[in-house]
Enzyme design. Structure first.
Site, PDB file in Angstrom:
ATOM      1  N   ASN A   1       0.739  -1.186   0.016  1.00 44.01           N
ATOM      2  CA  ASN A   1       0.094   0.034  -0.036  1.00 44.01           C
ATOM      3  C   ASN A   1       0.742   1.232   0.061  1.00 44.01           C
ATOM      4  OD1 ASN A   1      -2.458  -1.554   0.074  1.00 44.01           O
ATOM      5  ND2 ASN A   1      -1.867  -1.909   2.476  1.00 44.01           N
ATOM      6  N   ARG A   2       2.170   1.031  -0.355  1.00 45.32           N
ATOM      7  CA  ARG A   2       2.921   2.376  -0.523  1.00 45.32           C
ATOM      8  C   ARG A   2       3.413   2.787   0.869  1.00 45.32           C
ATOM      9  NH1 ARG A   2       3.331   0.028  -4.562  1.00 45.32           N
ATOM     10  NH2 ARG A   2       3.593   0.899  -6.628  1.00 45.32           N
TER      11      ARG A   2
END
Length: 214
Positions: free
Chosen positions: A191-192
């Protein structure tokens, strides 16, 4: 125009948490570097980007090979008259960058650079294969040359000249020690929400450790 919006991957190989890291960033570098060396998908773990600031104010980055690292810092070799050598002469700071995609890791290093002692540069130069030694003599690195044949002809002449004698190290070729004052370790996460741990050298020569938002 090619649309690259969908070219992305999920990072989920590892994590970098405060209870896992070393107090000294050179120890942390050693652990990550050994992981990279042992990874079958990484052919040159010691390949690193070196960014310097040129006279027009624009940074310039090129790939070089890390040849050694110590408690003091990172060592690489080059022609002192090259573009990077001249940039370092005017501004002794540089940024080093390691990127190991198969480990989903990168390291960003800010450092002060200083020339190695001549005897250390001599020792490394004479440990290199003879072809590499000749290449360092032949190439007026970063200068404009007429064509490829110019280099090939010069190499042939030098091969004859030094056929049975030791090649002296050119005085304009040698090593730099990059002494870090900031090192960031980046580990890709889902999810970065990547892990970013930064070490900053303090006036008492201890390292301050912080987490940065991704």
């Amino acid at each position: 125009m090619e649309n690259l919006h969908d070219k992305r991957k999920i990072y989920n190989r590892a994590e970098l948490l405060e209870n896992q890291i070393k107090e000294n960033p050179m120890e942390q570098f050693r652990d990550w570097f050994l992981d990279a060396e042992q990874n079958a998908h990484i052919s040159e773990a010691n390949a690193m980007g070196v960014s310097t600031l040129e006279n027009d104010g624009c940074p310039r980055t090129r790939m070089v090979l890390l040849k050694s690292y110590t408690w003091e810092g990172f060592i690489f070799y080059t022609n002192y008259d090259s573009r990077k050598g001249k940039a370092i002469e005017s501004n002794h700071k540089a940024c080093l960058h390691f990127f190991w995609p198969s480990l989903e890791r990168q390291i960003i290093i800010k450092a002060d650079l200083e020339k190695l002692a001549e005897n250390l540069s001599d020792g490394y130069f004479h440990s290199r294969p003879k072809g590499s030694q000749l290449g360092a003599v032949v190439s007026p690195q970063s200068q404009v040359i007429p064509d490829r044949e110019y280099l090939e002809e010069k190499l042939k002449n030098l091969e004859k000249e030094f056929e049975n004698i030791e090649i002296p190290r050119p005085k304009n070729w040698g090593g730099y020690l990059a002494k870090p004052y900031e090192i960031e370790f980046w580990q890709g996460r889902p999810n970065r929400l990547h892990d970013r741990i930064i070490y900053e050298l303090q006036e008492d020569f201890n390292w301050k450790i912080s987490r940065l938002a991704p």
